[in-house]
Design a protein around this motif. Structure first.
Motif, PDB file in Angstrom:
ATOM      1  N   ALA A 102       0.838  -1.193   0.000  1.00 29.50           N
ATOM      2  CA  ALA A 102       0.000   0.000   0.000  1.00 29.50           C
ATOM      3  C   ALA A 102       0.875   1.246   0.000  1.00 29.50           C
ATOM      4  CB  ALA A 102      -0.917  -0.003   1.216  1.00 29.50           C
ATOM      5  N   ALA A 103       1.924   1.223   0.835  1.00 28.58           N
ATOM      6  CA  ALA A 103       2.820   2.377   0.890  1.00 28.58           C
ATOM      7  C   ALA A 103       3.515   2.566  -0.452  1.00 28.58           C
ATOM      8  CB  ALA A 103       3.841   2.181   2.004  1.00 28.58           C
ATOM      9  N   ASP A 104       3.946   1.433  -1.072  1.00 29.99           N
ATOM     10  CA  ASP A 104       4.619   1.503  -2.378  1.00 29.99           C
ATOM     11  C   ASP A 104       3.702   2.115  -3.424  1.00 29.99           C
ATOM     12  OD1 ASP A 104       6.845   0.456  -1.397  1.00 29.99           O
ATOM     13  OD2 ASP A 104       6.644  -1.554  -2.299  1.00 29.99           O
ATOM     14  N   LEU A 105       2.465   1.621  -3.432  1.00 31.95           N
ATOM     15  CA  LEU A 105       1.510   2.113  -4.430  1.00 31.95           C
ATOM     16  C   LEU A 105       1.252   3.598  -4.236  1.00 31.95           C
ATOM     17  CD1 LEU A 105      -1.014  -0.839  -4.562  1.00 31.95           C
ATOM     18  CD2 LEU A 105       0.544  -0.085  -6.343  1.00 31.95           C
ATOM     19  N   ALA A 106       1.136   3.997  -2.966  1.00 27.02           N
ATOM     20  CA  ALA A 106       0.908   5.417  -2.694  1.00 27.02           C
ATOM     21  C   ALA A 106       2.086   6.227  -3.206  1.00 27.02           C
ATOM     22  CB  ALA A 106       0.721   5.639  -1.202  1.00 27.02           C
ATOM     23  N   GLU A 107       3.295   5.663  -2.996  1.00 26.79           N
ATOM     24  CA  GLU A 107       4.507   6.332  -3.466  1.00 26.79           C
ATOM     25  C   GLU A 107       4.468   6.483  -4.985  1.00 26.79           C
ATOM     26  OE1 GLU A 107       7.668   8.415  -2.707  1.00 26.79           O
ATOM     27  OE2 GLU A 107       6.627   7.307  -1.114  1.00 26.79           O
ATOM     28  N   GLN A 108       4.107   5.373  -5.666  1.00 25.72           N
ATOM     29  CA  GLN A 108       4.011   5.411  -7.134  1.00 25.72           C
ATOM     30  C   GLN A 108       3.018   6.456  -7.593  1.00 25.72           C
ATOM     31  OE1 GLN A 108       3.007   1.745  -9.033  1.00 25.72           O
ATOM     32  NE2 GLN A 108       4.737   0.677  -8.100  1.00 25.72           N
ATOM     33  N   LEU A 109       1.895   6.450  -6.890  1.00 25.10           N
ATOM     34  CA  LEU A 109       0.834   7.386  -7.240  1.00 25.10           C
ATOM     35  C   LEU A 109       1.353   8.816  -7.149  1.00 25.10           C
ATOM     36  CD1 LEU A 109      -2.227   7.567  -7.856  1.00 25.10           C
ATOM     37  CD2 LEU A 109      -2.569   7.844  -5.412  1.00 25.10           C
ATOM     38  N   ARG A 110       2.048   9.085  -6.061  1.00 28.71           N
ATOM     39  CA  ARG A 110       2.584  10.433  -5.864  1.00 28.71           C
ATOM     40  C   ARG A 110       3.603  10.765  -6.939  1.00 28.71           C
ATOM     41  NH1 ARG A 110       1.576   9.449  -0.508  1.00 28.71           N
ATOM     42  NH2 ARG A 110       3.438   8.180  -0.270  1.00 28.71           N
ATOM     43  N   ALA A 111       4.476   9.754  -7.252  1.00 28.97           N
ATOM     44  CA  ALA A 111       5.500  10.007  -8.267  1.00 28.97           C
ATOM     45  C   ALA A 111       4.838  10.328  -9.600  1.00 28.97           C
ATOM     46  CB  ALA A 111       6.400   8.784  -8.402  1.00 28.97           C
ATOM     47  N   THR A 112       3.847   9.521  -9.966  1.00 24.74           N
ATOM     48  CA  THR A 112       3.152   9.756 -11.237  1.00 24.74           C
ATOM     49  C   THR A 112       2.484  11.115 -11.233  1.00 24.74           C
ATOM     50  OG1 THR A 112       2.626   7.425 -11.023  1.00 24.74           O
ATOM     51  CG2 THR A 112       1.726   8.561 -12.917  1.00 24.74           C
ATOM     52  N   GLN A 113       1.868  11.433 -10.123  1.00 23.35           N
ATOM     53  CA  GLN A 113       1.192  12.721 -10.028  1.00 23.35           C
ATOM     54  C   GLN A 113       2.171  13.871 -10.223  1.00 23.35           C
ATOM     55  OE1 GLN A 113      -0.687  12.566  -6.264  1.00 23.35           O
ATOM     56  NE2 GLN A 113      -2.673  11.947  -7.076  1.00 23.35           N
ATOM     57  N   SER A 114       3.335  13.774  -9.577  1.00 24.94           N
ATOM     58  CA  SER A 114       4.279  14.881  -9.678  1.00 24.94           C
ATOM     59  C   SER A 114       4.849  14.943 -11.095  1.00 24.94           C
ATOM     60  CB  SER A 114       5.391  14.742  -8.647  1.00 24.94           C
ATOM     61  OG  SER A 114       6.144  13.596  -8.922  1.00 24.94           O
ATOM     62  N   GLU A 115       5.014  13.743 -11.739  1.00 27.05           N
ATOM     63  CA  GLU A 115       5.459  13.754 -13.137  1.00 27.05           C
ATOM     64  C   GLU A 115       4.449  14.474 -14.011  1.00 27.05           C
ATOM     65  OE1 GLU A 115       6.198   9.904 -14.781  1.00 27.05           O
ATOM     66  OE2 GLU A 115       7.766   9.522 -13.281  1.00 27.05           O
ATOM     67  N   LEU A 116       3.202  14.141 -13.798  1.00 27.61           N
ATOM     68  CA  LEU A 116       2.153  14.701 -14.648  1.00 27.61           C
ATOM     69  C   LEU A 116       1.925  16.179 -14.367  1.00 27.61           C
ATOM     70  CD1 LEU A 116      -0.570  11.920 -14.679  1.00 27.61           C
ATOM     71  CD2 LEU A 116       0.902  12.657 -16.554  1.00 27.61           C
ATOM     72  N   GLY A 117       1.757  16.461 -13.112  1.00 25.00           N
ATOM     73  CA  GLY A 117       1.292  17.793 -12.780  1.00 25.00           C
ATOM     74  C   GLY A 117       2.411  18.790 -12.556  1.00 25.00           C
ATOM     75  N   GLY A 118       3.482  18.309 -12.023  1.00 25.15           N
ATOM     76  CA  GLY A 118       4.571  19.233 -11.701  1.00 25.15           C
ATOM     77  C   GLY A 118       4.197  20.111 -10.523  1.00 25.15           C
ATOM     78  N   ALA A 119       3.916  21.358 -10.800  1.00 28.60           N
ATOM     79  CA  ALA A 119       3.670  22.291  -9.699  1.00 28.60           C
ATOM     80  C   ALA A 119       2.181  22.449  -9.466  1.00 28.60           C
ATOM     81  CB  ALA A 119       4.309  23.635 -10.026  1.00 28.60           C
ATOM     82  N   ALA A 250      19.430  10.308  21.783  1.00 28.19           N
ATOM     83  CA  ALA A 250      19.397  11.102  20.560  1.00 28.19           C
ATOM     84  C   ALA A 250      19.908  10.244  19.417  1.00 28.19           C
ATOM     85  CB  ALA A 250      20.261  12.344  20.718  1.00 28.19           C
ATOM     86  N   GLN A 251      19.277  10.370  18.247  1.00 32.01           N
ATOM     87  CA  GLN A 251      19.664   9.556  17.093  1.00 32.01           C
ATOM     88  C   GLN A 251      20.013  10.462  15.924  1.00 32.01           C
ATOM     89  OE1 GLN A 251      19.493   6.021  16.929  1.00 32.01           O
ATOM     90  NE2 GLN A 251      19.071   5.984  19.122  1.00 32.01           N
ATOM     91  N   GLU A 252      21.013  10.026  15.160  1.00 31.93           N
ATOM     92  CA  GLU A 252      21.430  10.808  13.991  1.00 31.93           C
ATOM     93  C   GLU A 252      20.348  10.785  12.918  1.00 31.93           C
ATOM     94  OE1 GLU A 252      24.563  12.338  12.938  1.00 31.93           O
ATOM     95  OE2 GLU A 252      24.765  12.522  15.131  1.00 31.93           O
ATOM     96  N   THR A 253      19.952   9.574  12.560  1.00 35.11           N
ATOM     97  CA  THR A 253      18.914   9.472  11.532  1.00 35.11           C
ATOM     98  C   THR A 253      17.855   8.484  11.988  1.00 35.11           C
ATOM     99  OG1 THR A 253      20.333   7.849  10.493  1.00 35.11           O
ATOM    100  CG2 THR A 253      20.254  10.012   9.471  1.00 35.11           C
ATOM    101  N   LEU A 254      16.659   8.914  11.890  1.00 37.81           N
ATOM    102  CA  LEU A 254      15.522   8.041  12.151  1.00 37.81           C
ATOM    103  C   LEU A 254      14.706   7.996  10.874  1.00 37.81           C
ATOM    104  CD1 LEU A 254      14.370   9.397  15.605  1.00 37.81           C
ATOM    105  CD2 LEU A 254      15.300   7.153  15.172  1.00 37.81           C
ATOM    106  N   THR A 255      14.221   6.806  10.554  1.00 34.40           N
ATOM    107  CA  THR A 255      13.342   6.711   9.391  1.00 34.40           C
ATOM    108  C   THR A 255      11.972   6.262   9.870  1.00 34.40           C
ATOM    109  OG1 THR A 255      15.222   6.117   8.040  1.00 34.40           O
ATOM    110  CG2 THR A 255      13.041   5.694   7.130  1.00 34.40           C
ATOM    111  N   LEU A 256      11.000   7.094   9.593  1.00 37.21           N
ATOM    112  CA  LEU A 256       9.654   6.790  10.058  1.00 37.21           C
ATOM    113  C   LEU A 256       8.802   6.361   8.868  1.00 37.21           C
ATOM    114  CD1 LEU A 256      10.694   7.988  12.594  1.00 37.21           C
ATOM    115  CD2 LEU A 256       8.778   9.538  12.681  1.00 37.21           C
ATOM    116  N   PRO A 257       8.020   5.328   9.019  1.00 35.70           N
ATOM    117  CA  PRO A 257       7.159   4.887   7.916  1.00 35.70           C
ATOM    118  C   PRO A 257       6.022   5.871   7.700  1.00 35.70           C
ATOM    119  CG  PRO A 257       6.626   3.679   9.887  1.00 35.70           C
ATOM    120  CD  PRO A 257       7.802   4.532  10.232  1.00 35.70           C
ATOM    121  N   GLY A 258       5.445   5.816   6.519  1.00 34.69           N
ATOM    122  CA  GLY A 258       4.289   6.651   6.249  1.00 34.69           C
ATOM    123  C   GLY A 258       3.070   6.101   6.957  1.00 34.69           C
ATOM    124  N   GLY A 259       2.165   6.974   7.276  1.00 32.39           N
ATOM    125  CA  GLY A 259       0.942   6.512   7.919  1.00 32.39           C
ATOM    126  C   GLY A 259      -0.032   6.028   6.874  1.00 32.39           C
TER     127      GLY A 259
END
Lengths: 287, 110
Positions: A102-119, A250-259
């Motif tokens: 689901a997260a991957d698909l959402a990512e793809q969707l966003r990527a496609t959207q930004s490709e298409l729409g740009g700004a 304290a942590q240098e880098t934390l990676t949080l998943p998307g909700g």
């Protein structure tokens, strides 16, 4: 051995501790000893042997059947148990796989959207998604690990409740955290931290002890601002009183998943006459 | 001795043929086994005491199994099946122990 008694039936406990042998044997022996009572030899004896043999065969059959059913039943119950465990494992794997896809698909969707729409409006969408804690984020921050007191240390129960976790998370927000995940579940604007039995639910998904709370933000600032906050004070007191564990690092880098995205079931956007691109750049809502 | 051979043959048949026990017989099987054990130990002790009697052995075995099963059945109907099974096992267990002790005294004279 058998004495004549006035009371023919001995008391239960007495007889249980003394008469282990069926009284019938003694009776039969006495009958045989009487003159003319014995029927030794001949067909009677052969019949007796046959009867005893048959009875013994039945006894052996009973033992054998019971042993074999026990042997076959034992693995069956064990199998059922391990089967259930496997089912749970599989369901959990499936759940996490589905969440990832689901997260991957959402990512793809966003990527496609930004490709298409740009700004334009799509940029606003992206900004809103980040604000809505939907996209995965990474950055420096604070990691807090809390765990319940080890079992048996105190009878009063060092149980961490949902309210404690809620206070801690609120402290982190007010100290300037930009994104928070509890046990790998991203906290979103509509997330609830609740309790069901002994486990904590974040967004209706159970998180397991020890619970890791990751907060992205300026580590030093977060630490300084949150140390004096009530939730932190609460936890350091608990750690001293009830032996729960409470580690902040304290942590240098934390990676949080998307909700997970919010599905609106009842709310819907009002019908607008025409999209006005200029208006959308007006004021993106601040969290 | 035929009886011993028959016993072993019975065990072997039971073990290797894997007969399926119908479900309704399930609760009675353990009780029947204990009753049978009691009969076997009783018979063995009587043999050593030289008062063995085939009729008594067979009838006591059959009657023990039936009565034990009946008690458990009755208990099941009345809702005290587990407790009555325990009672049967305790009583027969004490008898088995006593007979085993008597057999031991016969064999080892101690």
């Amino acid at each position: 051995m058998v004495e004549v008694r006035r009371n023919p039936v001995p008391s239960l406990l007495e007889s249980m501790s003394r008469d282990h042998l069926d009284p019938g044997y003694a009776e039969a022996a006495r009958r045989k000893a009487m003159p003319g009572g014995a029927t030794g030899g001949g067909p009677g004896r052969g019949r007796a042997i046959a009867a005893v043999t048959a009875a013994c065969a039945v006894v052996g059959l009973l033992f054998g059947i019971s042993a074999s059913t026990t042997q076959t039943n034992e693995p069956r119950t064990e199998k059922a148990r391990s089967g259930l465990l496997e089912d749970i494992d599989r369901a959990e794997q499936r759940q996490s796989a589905l969440a990832t896809s689901a997260a991957d698909l959402a990512e793809q969707l966003r990527a496609t959207q930004s490709e298409l729409g740009g700004a334009g409006p799509l940029q606003t969408v992206a900004a809103l998604e980040i604000a809505g804690q939907i996209t995965p984020v990474t950055g420096p921050g604070l990691r807090i690990v809390i765990d319940e007191a080890p079992a048996g240390t105190n009878a009063s129960g060092g149980v961490i409740q949902d309210r404690d976790v809620q206070l801690l998370v609120n402290d982190l927000w007010s100290a300037g955290a930009e994104a928070i995940a509890i046990g790998g579940v991203r906290v979103q604007p509509r997330s609830a931290i609740r309790q069901a039995g002994g486990s904590i639910l974040v967004d209706n998904r159970p998180v397991f002890w020890p619970i890791t709370i990751d907060a992205i933000g300026d580590p030093a600032g977060l630490q300084v601002k949150s140390v004096g906050a009530p939730g932190f004070g609460r936890f350091s007191t608990f750690a001293q009183l009830y032996d729960i564990s409470f580690d902040v690092s304290a942590q240098e880098t934390l990676t949080l998943p998307g909700g997970s995205g919010t599905d609106l079931r009842y709310a819907s956007a009002p019908a607008q006459p025409a999209p006005t691109p200029t208006a959308s750049s007006g004021s993106p809502p601040t969290r | 001795m035929y009886a011993l051979l028959a016993l072993i043959a019975g065990v072997a048949i039971g073990l290797f043929l894997h007969p399926t026990v119908p479900d309704w017989l399930g609760p009675y099987l353990p009780i029947a086994v204990v009753a049978a054990l009691d009969a076997v130990f009783g018979g063995l002790r009587a043999k050593l005491d030289d008062i063995f009697d085939a009729k008594v052995f067979v009838i006591s075995f059959v009657a023990n199994v039936i009565v034990a099963a009946l008690i458990v059945f009755l208990g099941d109907q009345l809702g005290v099946g587990a407790q009555l099974s325990t009672a049967v096992v305790v009583v027969l267990g004490i008898r088995i122990f006593g007979n085993a002790a008597a057999i031991r005294r016969h064999i080892f004279k101690a």
